[in-house]
Design an enzyme around this catalytic site. Sequence first.
Site, short mmCIF file in Angstrom:
data_model
loop_
_atom_site.label_atom_id
_atom_site.label_comp_id
_atom_site.label_asym_id
_atom_site.label_seq_id
_atom_site.Cartn_x
_atom_site.Cartn_y
_atom_site.Cartn_z
N ASP A 1 -4.44 -18.67 -3.46
CA ASP A 1 -5.10 -19.76 -3.13
C ASP A 1 -6.47 -19.59 -3.21
O ASP A 1 -6.94 -18.33 -2.96
CB ASP A 1 -4.78 -20.15 -1.94
CG ASP A 1 -4.81 -21.82 -1.66
OD1 ASP A 1 -5.78 -22.36 -1.64
OD2 ASP A 1 -3.58 -22.49 -1.33
N ASP B 1 -8.50 -19.08 -7.93
CA ASP B 1 -8.47 -20.30 -8.64
C ASP B 1 -7.61 -20.41 -9.86
O ASP B 1 -7.76 -19.72 -10.78
CB ASP B 1 -10.10 -20.44 -8.87
CG ASP B 1 -10.25 -21.89 -9.52
OD1 ASP B 1 -9.19 -22.62 -9.80
OD2 ASP B 1 -11.32 -22.23 -10.02
N ASN C 1 2.68 -24.25 -7.23
CA ASN C 1 2.43 -25.31 -6.28
C ASN C 1 1.00 -25.69 -6.24
O ASN C 1 0.87 -26.99 -5.59
CB ASN C 1 2.98 -24.75 -5.00
CG ASN C 1 2.70 -25.63 -3.58
OD1 ASN C 1 3.19 -26.71 -3.68
ND2 ASN C 1 1.73 -25.18 -3.05
N TYR D 1 -4.38 -37.71 -11.24
CA TYR D 1 -3.36 -37.03 -10.38
C TYR D 1 -2.09 -37.48 -11.18
O TYR D 1 -1.41 -36.52 -11.27
CB TYR D 1 -3.62 -37.50 -8.97
CG TYR D 1 -2.78 -36.73 -8.13
CD1 TYR D 1 -2.60 -35.43 -8.17
CD2 TYR D 1 -1.29 -37.41 -7.49
CE1 TYR D 1 -1.66 -34.67 -7.09
CE2 TYR D 1 -0.53 -36.62 -6.89
CZ TYR D 1 -0.50 -35.34 -6.74
OH TYR D 1 0.30 -34.69 -5.97
N LYS E 1 0.19 -34.75 -13.28
CA LYS E 1 1.70 -34.59 -12.56
C LYS E 1 2.66 -34.82 -13.62
O LYS E 1 3.72 -34.22 -13.75
CB LYS E 1 1.72 -35.18 -11.29
CG LYS E 1 0.99 -34.69 -10.22
CD LYS E 1 1.43 -33.04 -9.94
CE LYS E 1 0.98 -32.61 -8.63
NZ LYS E 1 0.76 -31.21 -8.43
#
Length: 252
Positions: free
Chosen positions: A38, A61, A88, A157, A161
Amino acid sequence: MNIDFAGKTVIVTGAAHGFGRSIASGFAQRGAAVHLCDVNEAGLKETAVLCGSRAYSHVLDVGNRAAVRAAVSAIEAEGFAIDILVNNAGGVRGQVGRPIEEISEEDWQTIFDVNLSGAFFMAQAVAPGMKLRKYGRIINISSGAGLGISLTGIQAYASAKAGQIGLTRQLAHELGAFNITVNNVAPGFVRSNPTTERQWEAMGEEGQARLLQNIALKHLGTPDDIAAMVMFFASDYAAWISGQVISVDGGK
């Protein structure tokens, strides 16, 4: 059904909080060595404490291809054979819904970097080792926004996705001959991090009630509900399942 990951090595991106923390904890509780990735170093430390002595933190990153390759190489150099990758890392990067004409190139790209490019870069980095051993599990965390529309109205977004779902199906066919499965979990709305808490509050009582009414089970899920689906996809029970997208959303 007893799912165990003793002797397995897992990478979980976006592990500093929310879904990633629950997923990492689930693997650790079942005996896996878990590598937490993360950009949020403080959150990583908290997750590592929760996961115990078999957790290893990496500030990373995922949208930086060179950094991804360096991190995976370092993990493998320590003697870890990566069995499972959970992509994730994602989110809206602090953005809110705005009209299309107001979206800058940077606004668009930064969401793609973490939600789609990051998943590709991570899969690209772990694939050679998985191919060599003829074993691997890759689980991507998409969103209901990738199957329909984004509740936030954020165009990038929803697009990223949806692209990640397409990537899942494509990689499943490319990597299947090497006994590597690639699947996707598409969560519904879950109060799992500061961003979703702000979204929940912004809905107001009327909007919250309307959201719950549209869910078959009439209540929100938890990060552990998402983690449970990931555990299944990563387990031997899902050995002949690949290229699939499962909505974990309480029923729509």
